[in-house]
Design an enzyme around this catalytic site. Structure first.
Site, PDB file in Angstrom:
ATOM      1  N   CYS A  75       0.643  -1.229  -0.025  1.00  0.00           N
ATOM      2  CA  CYS A  75      -0.015  -0.048  -0.037  1.00  0.00           C
ATOM      3  C   CYS A  75       0.875   1.280  -0.130  1.00  0.00           C
ATOM      4  O   CYS A  75       0.258   2.438  -0.436  1.00  0.00           O
ATOM      5  CB  CYS A  75      -0.941   0.045   1.124  1.00  0.00           C
ATOM      6  SG  CYS A  75      -2.104  -1.390   1.252  1.00  0.00           S
ATOM      7  N   GLN A 129      -4.450  -8.735   6.292  1.00  0.00           N
ATOM      8  CA  GLN A 129      -4.446  -7.758   7.041  1.00  0.00           C
ATOM      9  C   GLN A 129      -5.890  -7.615   7.937  1.00  0.00           C
ATOM     10  O   GLN A 129      -6.040  -6.623   9.011  1.00  0.00           O
ATOM     11  CB  GLN A 129      -4.542  -6.618   5.879  1.00  0.00           C
ATOM     12  CG  GLN A 129      -5.778  -7.016   4.855  1.00  0.00           C
ATOM     13  CD  GLN A 129      -5.729  -5.930   3.620  1.00  0.00           C
ATOM     14  OE1 GLN A 129      -5.348  -4.886   3.743  1.00  0.00           O
ATOM     15  NE2 GLN A 129      -5.978  -6.547   2.433  1.00  0.00           N
ATOM     16  N   ARG A 170     -20.121   9.026   0.607  1.00  0.00           N
ATOM     17  CA  ARG A 170     -21.461   8.525   0.972  1.00  0.00           C
ATOM     18  C   ARG A 170     -22.007   9.845   1.446  1.00  0.00           C
ATOM     19  O   ARG A 170     -22.162   9.982   2.689  1.00  0.00           O
ATOM     20  CB  ARG A 170     -21.615   7.368   1.843  1.00  0.00           C
ATOM     21  CG  ARG A 170     -21.245   5.904   1.241  1.00  0.00           C
ATOM     22  CD  ARG A 170     -21.603   4.869   2.177  1.00  0.00           C
ATOM     23  NE  ARG A 170     -21.134   3.592   1.522  1.00  0.00           N
ATOM     24  CZ  ARG A 170     -21.594   2.899   0.386  1.00  0.00           C
ATOM     25  NH1 ARG A 170     -22.499   3.312  -0.059  1.00  0.00           N
ATOM     26  NH2 ARG A 170     -20.947   1.797  -0.038  1.00  0.00           N
ATOM     27  N   SER A 198     -11.236   0.612   4.466  1.00  0.00           N
ATOM     28  CA  SER A 198     -11.037   1.495   3.059  1.00  0.00           C
ATOM     29  C   SER A 198     -11.867   0.927   2.151  1.00  0.00           C
ATOM     30  O   SER A 198     -11.900  -0.399   2.040  1.00  0.00           O
ATOM     31  CB  SER A 198      -9.634   1.559   2.724  1.00  0.00           C
ATOM     32  OG  SER A 198      -8.757   0.248   2.684  1.00  0.00           O
ATOM     33  N   HIS A 248      -9.405   3.764  -1.502  1.00  0.00           N
ATOM     34  CA  HIS A 248      -7.743   3.496  -1.363  1.00  0.00           C
ATOM     35  C   HIS A 248      -7.341   2.450  -2.410  1.00  0.00           C
ATOM     36  O   HIS A 248      -7.484   1.360  -2.515  1.00  0.00           O
ATOM     37  CB  HIS A 248      -7.738   2.360   0.010  1.00  0.00           C
ATOM     38  CG  HIS A 248      -6.305   1.859   0.330  1.00  0.00           C
ATOM     39  ND1 HIS A 248      -5.132   2.662  -0.471  1.00  0.00           N
ATOM     40  CD2 HIS A 248      -5.941   0.940   0.915  1.00  0.00           C
ATOM     41  CE1 HIS A 248      -4.257   1.577   0.007  1.00  0.00           C
ATOM     42  NE2 HIS A 248      -4.546   0.726   0.756  1.00  0.00           N
ATOM     43  N   CYS A 278      -0.050   2.030   6.663  1.00  0.00           N
ATOM     44  CA  CYS A 278       0.563   0.734   6.956  1.00  0.00           C
ATOM     45  C   CYS A 278       0.625   0.108   5.536  1.00  0.00           C
ATOM     46  O   CYS A 278      -0.016   0.461   4.435  1.00  0.00           O
ATOM     47  CB  CYS A 278      -0.572   0.086   7.930  1.00  0.00           C
ATOM     48  SG  CYS A 278      -2.394   0.242   7.207  1.00  0.00           S
ATOM     49  N   GLY A 291       1.490  -3.951   3.433  1.00  0.00           N
ATOM     50  CA  GLY A 291       1.594  -5.586   3.770  1.00  0.00           C
ATOM     51  C   GLY A 291       2.922  -5.766   3.996  1.00  0.00           C
ATOM     52  O   GLY A 291       3.705  -5.467   3.567  1.00  0.00           O
TER      53      GLY A 291
END
Length: 392
Positions: A89, A155, A221, A247, A348, A378, A380
């Site tokens: 990420c 995750q 939203r 995300s 994301h 963060c 992986g």
């Protein structure tokens, strides 16, 4: 050593899975951002010495060096090379670090760093799922299994572990998710994203152009309520996280143009920001998502700063427990965190998120007249990049 300056920062508005960006090949989508950075900065396209793009799922339409493919799909000349980065990420944040290191060393004067991810056209986990289906094995080696016996890195498991370890209950996660949408709604309605978003024409299913531009993050939203968020089912039985507190799957591209003093002089442009600090840190790969906490603490120490010196922070909302735990660990001000909403509302797009967050951070600093911003996320494998910028 030379300084590294960001002279342009841009991103697409996020597209939902199967949504307004679904018609774009990822290389073409990234090329749109590259062309926008060139246009906004006024740089001679031939003066760009490299293009470094982050991308997590480098398979299918994102295979065979998507950065070079994006260059070939853009208005840059063929003489401009490209290379692709995978730090999960944090891929495009790492691309920014590599670009900054290049111009600071003096080996290059102008580099584009960015990222792209079409999670519609190359779904998450495809790089693992396709080889497994073909009987080609897994990334988990015998040595890794010996070191981490019985562990299946996840995750989702990491997010639940953080929530439990930091005493964050489901109600707090739900409230945080609602606040992400509320901030994104306000930012969108106030036009806070206009300067950073590259309008992208919506392509129809047959590839025809619609004539309509995509300029508003599709994941927001506008009718979000706490009751609606609270009613989403748990990801894991007995857990605390839901899809509403994680995300959103997202299509998108982003990028920044990074130069040194020679590049600035040649460009004749005023920089948006200066790279003040950059670092990366490995941490526990089982809990995985906790790395931004110690990484930020170490980054501040190395930079000779306190969290109180930072005016705005962007901490990627992979899962709501991450930024909440980060606030706890850093004793940071919630009012300075993800002020325009985060990935829970905005999406994301994996490899594109690093420079996406940076584009938002730099423009937010400018709109608010603030000086220092910090970005972390963060990644992986239990890693985290940290970047501190000074707005100029």
């Amino acid at each position: 050593m030379a300084e590294a300056y960001i002279v342009a920062a841009a991103r697409t508005a996020g597209g939902r899975r199967g949504g307004k960006l679904a018609g774009w090949h990822p290389a073409d989508l990234a090329a749109q951002v590259i062309d926008a950075l060139v246009a906004r900065s006024g740089i001679d396209p031939a003066a760009v010495e490299d293009v470094i793009l982050g991308c997590v799922s480098q398979v299918g339409e994102q295979a065979t060096n998507v950065a070079r493919n994006a260059v070939l799909a853009s208005k840059l000349p063929e003489s401009v090379p490209g290379t692709s980065v995978d730090r999960q990420c944090g891929s495009s944040q790492q691309a920014l670090h590599f670009a900054a290191q290049a111009v600071m060393s003096g080996s290059m004067d102008a580099v584009i760093a960015g990222g792209v991810e079409s999670m519609t056209r190359v779904p998450m986990f495809t790089p693992n799922a396709l080889p497994a289906k073909a009987g080609l094995g897994t990334y988990m080696s015998p040595a890794m299994r010996q070191r981490y016996p019985g562990v299946e890195f996840s995750q989702f498991t990491g997010a639940e572990m953080i929530a439990k370890n930091y005493g964050i209950d489901k109600e707090e996660l739900d409230r945080y998710a609602l606040e992400s949408h509320r901030r994104a709604i306000a930012a969108s309605r106030e036009g806070a994203f206009l300067d950073e978003i590259v309008p992208i024409e919506i392509l129809l299913a047959d590839g025809a152009r619609s004539g309509e531009s995509h300029t508003v993050d599709e994941g927001i939203r506008f009718d979000a309520t706490l009751e609606g968020i609270a009613g989403v089912k748990l990801i894991a039985e007995g857990g605390r996280c839901t899809a509403a507190t994680a995300s959103q799957i997202c299509d998108g591209a982003s990028g920044v143009l990074v130069v040194n003093e020679r590049g600035l002089k040649a460009l004749g442009a005023k920089p948006l920001a200066r790279i003040h600090h950059m670092s990366v840190m490995g941490h526990d790969p089982v809990i995985m998502l906790e790395a931004p906490l110690p990484a930020t603490q170490r980054a501040l120490k190395k930079a000779g700063m306190r969290i109180q010196d930072i005016d705005l922070y962007e901490v990627n909302e992979a899962f709501a427990p991450v930024p909440i735990a980060w606030l706890q660990a850093l004793d940071a001000d919630p009012a300075r965190l993800n002020v325009n909403g985060g990935a829970i509302a905005l999406g994301h797009p994996l490899g594109a998120s690093g420079t996406k967050l940076m584009a938002t951070l730099i423009h937010a600093l400018g709109r608010r007249g603030k000086r220092y911003g910090l970005q972390t996320m963060c990644e992986g494998g239990g890693m985290a990049n940290v970047t501190i910028v000074e707005r100029l």
